[in-house]
Design a protein around this motif. Structure first.
Motif, PDB file in Angstrom:
ATOM      1  N   GLU A 184       0.849  -1.186   0.000  1.00 21.26           N
ATOM      2  CA  GLU A 184       0.000   0.000   0.000  1.00 21.26           C
ATOM      3  C   GLU A 184       0.890   1.243   0.000  1.00 21.26           C
ATOM      4  OE1 GLU A 184      -2.350   0.295   3.540  1.00 21.26           O
ATOM      5  OE2 GLU A 184      -0.637   0.094   4.883  1.00 21.26           O
ATOM      6  N   GLN A 185       0.300   2.384  -0.257  1.00 12.21           N
ATOM      7  CA  GLN A 185       1.070   3.628  -0.212  1.00 12.21           C
ATOM      8  C   GLN A 185       1.076   4.167   1.220  1.00 12.21           C
ATOM      9  OE1 GLN A 185      -0.139   7.631  -1.973  1.00 12.21           O
ATOM     10  NE2 GLN A 185       1.439   7.013  -3.444  1.00 12.21           N
ATOM     11  N   LYS A 186       2.268   4.296   1.767  1.00 14.21           N
ATOM     12  CA  LYS A 186       2.399   4.798   3.127  1.00 14.21           C
ATOM     13  C   LYS A 186       3.534   5.810   3.162  1.00 14.21           C
ATOM     14  CE  LYS A 186       2.136   3.192   7.883  1.00 14.21           C
ATOM     15  NZ  LYS A 186       2.032   1.999   8.767  1.00 14.21           N
ATOM     16  N   PHE A 187       3.386   6.838   4.007  1.00 14.29           N
ATOM     17  CA  PHE A 187       4.371   7.907   4.057  1.00 14.29           C
ATOM     18  C   PHE A 187       5.166   7.857   5.361  1.00 14.29           C
ATOM     19  CE2 PHE A 187       1.092   9.312   1.171  1.00 14.29           C
ATOM     20  CZ  PHE A 187       1.801   9.895   0.133  1.00 14.29           C
ATOM     21  N   MET A 188       6.369   8.378   5.299  1.00 15.29           N
ATOM     22  CA  MET A 188       7.191   8.494   6.487  1.00 15.29           C
ATOM     23  C   MET A 188       6.537   9.475   7.461  1.00 15.29           C
ATOM     24  SD  MET A 188      11.041   8.638   4.810  1.00 15.29           S
ATOM     25  CE  MET A 188      11.865   8.555   6.410  1.00 15.29           C
ATOM     26  N   GLY A 189       6.832   9.314   8.749  1.00  9.98           N
ATOM     27  CA  GLY A 189       6.260  10.183   9.764  1.00  9.98           C
ATOM     28  C   GLY A 189       6.690  11.632   9.579  1.00  9.98           C
ATOM     29  N   GLN A 190       5.843  12.542  10.033  1.00 13.02           N
ATOM     30  CA  GLN A 190       6.141  13.972   9.956  1.00 13.02           C
ATOM     31  C   GLN A 190       6.032  14.593  11.344  1.00 13.02           C
ATOM     32  OE1 GLN A 190       3.171  14.547   6.606  1.00 13.02           O
ATOM     33  NE2 GLN A 190       4.798  15.898   5.862  1.00 13.02           N
ATOM     34  N   ARG A 191       6.749  15.690  11.555  1.00 17.15           N
ATOM     35  CA  ARG A 191       6.707  16.395  12.837  1.00 17.15           C
ATOM     36  C   ARG A 191       6.553  17.890  12.601  1.00 17.15           C
ATOM     37  NH1 ARG A 191       7.811  13.232  17.030  1.00 17.15           N
ATOM     38  NH2 ARG A 191       9.023  11.331  16.703  1.00 17.15           N
ATOM     39  N   LYS A 192       5.934  18.548  13.548  1.00 20.66           N
ATOM     40  CA  LYS A 192       5.813  20.000  13.497  1.00 20.66           C
ATOM     41  C   LYS A 192       7.147  20.639  13.860  1.00 20.66           C
ATOM     42  CE  LYS A 192       0.857  20.071  14.508  1.00 20.66           C
ATOM     43  NZ  LYS A 192      -0.211  20.570  15.406  1.00 20.66           N
ATOM     44  N   ILE A 193       7.333  21.868  13.438  1.00 19.99           N
ATOM     45  CA  ILE A 193       8.596  22.575  13.616  1.00 19.99           C
ATOM     46  C   ILE A 193       9.014  22.635  15.083  1.00 19.99           C
ATOM     47  CG2 ILE A 193       9.705  24.849  13.464  1.00 19.99           C
ATOM     48  CD1 ILE A 193       9.661  23.445  10.819  1.00 19.99           C
ATOM     49  N   LEU A 194       8.119  23.038  15.956  1.00 18.95           N
ATOM     50  CA  LEU A 194       8.447  23.160  17.373  1.00 18.95           C
ATOM     51  C   LEU A 194       8.845  21.819  17.963  1.00 18.95           C
ATOM     52  CD1 LEU A 194       8.614  24.879  19.931  1.00 18.95           C
ATOM     53  CD2 LEU A 194       6.172  24.457  20.302  1.00 18.95           C
ATOM     54  N   SER A 195       8.091  20.777  17.648  1.00 17.31           N
ATOM     55  CA  SER A 195       8.401  19.432  18.137  1.00 17.31           C
ATOM     56  C   SER A 195       9.775  18.978  17.662  1.00 17.31           C
ATOM     57  CB  SER A 195       7.332  18.451  17.664  1.00 17.31           C
ATOM     58  OG  SER A 195       7.700  17.110  17.950  1.00 17.31           O
TER      59      SER A 195
END
Length: 326
Positions: free
Chosen positions: A183-194
């Protein structure tokens, strides 16, 4: 304990999105070294999800890992990977407090079970690969504490550092995970502050591995991609390991053999050759307010790690400018 009875592991430590997969791939081409990727995730991404190995075969169909698992545990079916995943969280929580387990008598039975599983795994990798050093790019400091508390493992740590703004920008990117082939899955993302807060805390934690490692060294991503050979030779010198031949690197071009990595950045699927070049997209594409925020949060460590030296003209003026505007 004699050297013959120990298993040498070179852990790449630090925050994610710092170039650890590139470093892992390069180190894996060196005689006596074997790249395994982010081995901490073998229970979930390997056993449970059967994601693609770096050789592009599903984990359970890869000839290398089939031999390793047979040697370590008998077969894939004999591994209770769900239990190992649960034990990982409990054990890492314990050792992440900086506690050192002096003897097996101090060790809870569940901890010993987890330690033994990893020891069996590393022993099998050493035997099947025939290499002296196993490279583990897990980066996680608690995982490093686990390895440091296994008496039969000699831990060497390469503390990899990348500009905090580049890391924060990378965490905002949308990247497909090709190892999830069904399936199509994306790498995790984080907010700038985090990202900025984690960058600080994870580097401070990674520094603690210096006290627990047989060899420990800093390496900046920017130095690696701008001068690959010199940086790698310096890394080995700082680790106290005999400097290797780097014939596979010609300038900024590296010849690669197929790797058997269980997890990591999609670049790990690159075989045969790779061009080593800096990823500086953040410098022109990152919003100014995001640059300022990350710089204000992380500037003490940026300064410590040499990102505001006069010989680094791309970065040297950013803190004075930001402080003045604020």
């Amino acid at each position: 304990m004699s050297q013959a009875n120990t298993n040498k592991v070179l852990l790449i430590a630090g925050p994610g999105r710092s170039g650890s997969t590139l470093l892992d791939m390069l180190l894996g081409q060196i005689k006596g070294f074997y790249s395994t990727g982010e081995l901490r995730f073998i229970w979930s991404r390997g056993f449970a999800q059967n994601e693609l190995c770096g050789c592009r075969k599903p984990f359970r169909e890869c000839e290398f890992w089939t031999e390793v698992i047979k040697e370590a545990f008998g077969s894939f079916e004999k591994v209770d990977y769900a239990r190992m995943e649960k034990l990982r969280d409990a054990v890492e929580h314990h050792v992440s407090k900086g506690l050192s387990i002096k003897s097996e008598s101090e060790m809870p039975a569940s901890h010993k079970e987890y330690f033994d599983a990893f020891l069996n795994l590393y022993r099998a990798i050493h035997k099947i690969s025939g290499r002296e050093f196993i490279i583990d790019s897990s980066k996680n400091t608690a995982h490093g504490f686990v390895l440091a508390n296994i008496p039969q493992i000699d831990l060497f740590t390469a503390h990899l550092i990348r500009d905090s703004r580049a890391v924060a920008y990378s965490w905002r990117r949308e990247k497909i995970r090709p190892e999830v082939y069904w399936e199509q899955k994306f790498m995790g993302q984080r907010k700038i502050l985090s990202s900025a807060v984690r960058w600080n805390s994870l580097h401070k934690l990674a520094e603690k591995l210096q006290q627990l490692s047989k060899g420990y060294a800093f390496l900046r991503y920017e130095d690696l991609v701008n001068n690959p050979k010199t940086s790698l030779l310096q890394l080995f010198n700082d680790l106290g390991i005999k400097q290797p031949a780097l014939d596979f690197i010609d300038g900024f071009h590296a010849n690669l053999s197929t790797s058997h990595t269980v997890s990591g950045n999609p670049v790990r699927f690159t075989n045969k050759e790779i061009n080593i070049k800096p990823d500086n997209e953040w410098q022109h594409a990152m919003a100014k307010r995001h640059k300022w925020l990350v710089t204000l949060i992380t500037w003490p460590l940026l300064l410590k790690y040499g990102y505001f030296r006069r010989e680094d003209p791309k970065n040297k003026a950013e803190i004075p400018l930001i402080l003045k505007e604020n």
